[in-house]
Write an enzyme that holds these catalytic residues in place. Structure first.
Site, short mmCIF file in Angstrom:
data_model
loop_
_atom_site.label_atom_id
_atom_site.label_comp_id
_atom_site.label_asym_id
_atom_site.label_seq_id
_atom_site.Cartn_x
_atom_site.Cartn_y
_atom_site.Cartn_z
N SER A 81 0.83 -1.21 0.00
CA SER A 81 0.00 0.00 0.00
C SER A 81 0.86 1.26 0.00
O SER A 81 2.02 1.25 0.43
CB SER A 81 -0.91 0.03 1.23
OG SER A 81 -1.69 -1.12 1.29
N1 SAH Z 1 -0.10 -5.46 4.00
C1 SAH Z 1 0.71 -5.70 2.81
C2 SAH Z 1 0.01 -5.36 1.52
C3 SAH Z 1 -1.26 -6.05 1.31
S1 SAH Z 1 -1.66 -6.51 -0.32
C4 SAH Z 1 2.03 -4.97 2.89
O1 SAH Z 1 2.27 -4.22 3.85
O2 SAH Z 1 2.84 -5.17 1.99
C5 SAH Z 1 -2.90 -7.69 0.13
C6 SAH Z 1 -2.35 -9.04 0.50
O3 SAH Z 1 -3.43 -9.81 0.98
C7 SAH Z 1 -1.76 -9.80 -0.70
O4 SAH Z 1 -0.46 -10.19 -0.42
C8 SAH Z 1 -2.72 -10.98 -0.85
O5 SAH Z 1 -2.09 -12.14 -1.33
C9 SAH Z 1 -3.23 -11.15 0.57
N2 SAH Z 1 -4.50 -11.86 0.72
C10 SAH Z 1 -5.58 -11.84 -0.09
N3 SAH Z 1 -6.56 -12.62 0.40
C11 SAH Z 1 -6.08 -13.15 1.56
C12 SAH Z 1 -6.62 -14.04 2.54
N4 SAH Z 1 -7.84 -14.56 2.43
N5 SAH Z 1 -5.85 -14.37 3.59
C13 SAH Z 1 -4.60 -13.86 3.73
N6 SAH Z 1 -4.04 -13.03 2.84
C14 SAH Z 1 -4.76 -12.66 1.77
#
Ligand code: SAH
Length: 232
Positions: A81
């Protein structure tokens, strides 16, 4: 007089080191221009944003843009993000020492690291196995011993370690998963983008008091969708 001289020299030296770390200069600029300028004032959040080396959480090909005012690709169709959003969600979660946090969507591990600078322990779940593995390794190298990364579907939370004072979901869905509401501690806060995962969502803050949940709707945001692992 001597101790004063030594302290003075140390202060001078640390200032010199900071000036010579281009990333520290960029981080300070990021915090001042993108984060404080847009109203974030929580001291612990700002301190963490000034400290965590964001350039080490993105692929080397985009490290030069790590402190810019936008999200960046981290592979596997996912993104880290924008710095402001990380700071905003962190501040909204009201992090303080002694708290335990759960993050859904580890991604690069950056949001987890920012939280871990403030709270006691961060549990974080990632659904892409490669990202879970890479982030766990990165956080270990950087010395974040208070972060536990797990490869799983975060929809169900992490019941073994519940309840959590803070739950931050960094992927979007059209509703807040019931297991996460259930795993929120008394007095706890949950922050999540809720709305159409394909377009725009609203940042929602849930607060649990005396078992009752209240909801606050905030800014429009855009996150990648919360995925589900198929049940076997
Ligand atoms: N917080 C992260 C960015 C988030 S991007 C950072 O600081 O870099 C969103 C992330 O959520 C992605 O890596 C995606 O693979 C993950 N994601 C999506 N659905 C999910 C789920 N059901 N459980 C865990 N992770 C998930």
């Amino acid at each position: 007089m001597r101790p004063f001289l030594i302290i003075w020299l140390l202060i001078l030296f640390s200032g010199y080191c900071q000036q010579n770390d281009p990333y520290q200069v960029e981080r300070n600029r990021m915090v001042n221009n993108q984060i404080i300028a847009r109203g974030i004032s929580d001291y612990a959040t700002l301190k963490a944003m000034r400290k965590v080396p964001r350039h080490l959480f993105v692929p080397p090909s985009v490290a030069g843009q790590a402190y810019n005012d936008w999200p960046l690709p981290i592979g596997y169709n996912q993104t880290i993000s924008q710095p402001f959003i990380v700071a905003y969600m962190t501040e909204l979660s009201r992090p303080v020492k002694n708290k335990r946090a759960l993050e859904i969507g580890t991604g690069s591990g950056y949001q987890a690291a920012v939280l871990a600078e403030i709270v006691d322990r961060v549990y974080t779940i990632e659904i892409v196995p490669e990202l879970a593995q890479e982030s766990a390794a990165r956080l270990k190298v950087l010395g974040y011993e208070n972060i536990i990364v797990r490869y799983s579907d975060g929809y169900k939370g992490w019941p073994e370690h519940a309840p959590f004072d803070i739950i931050i979901v960094t992927a979007a869905a059209d509703h807040i998963p019931q297991p996460l509401k259930d795993q929120l501690a008394e007095g706890g806060r949950l922050v999540m983008p809720v709305g159409n995962p394909a377009t725009v969502q609203e940042l929602i803050v849930l607060t649990k008091r005396k078992g009752k949940i209240t909801e606050q709707r905030l800014e429009p945001v855009r996150f990648v969708p919360l995925k589900r692992l198929r049940e076997k």
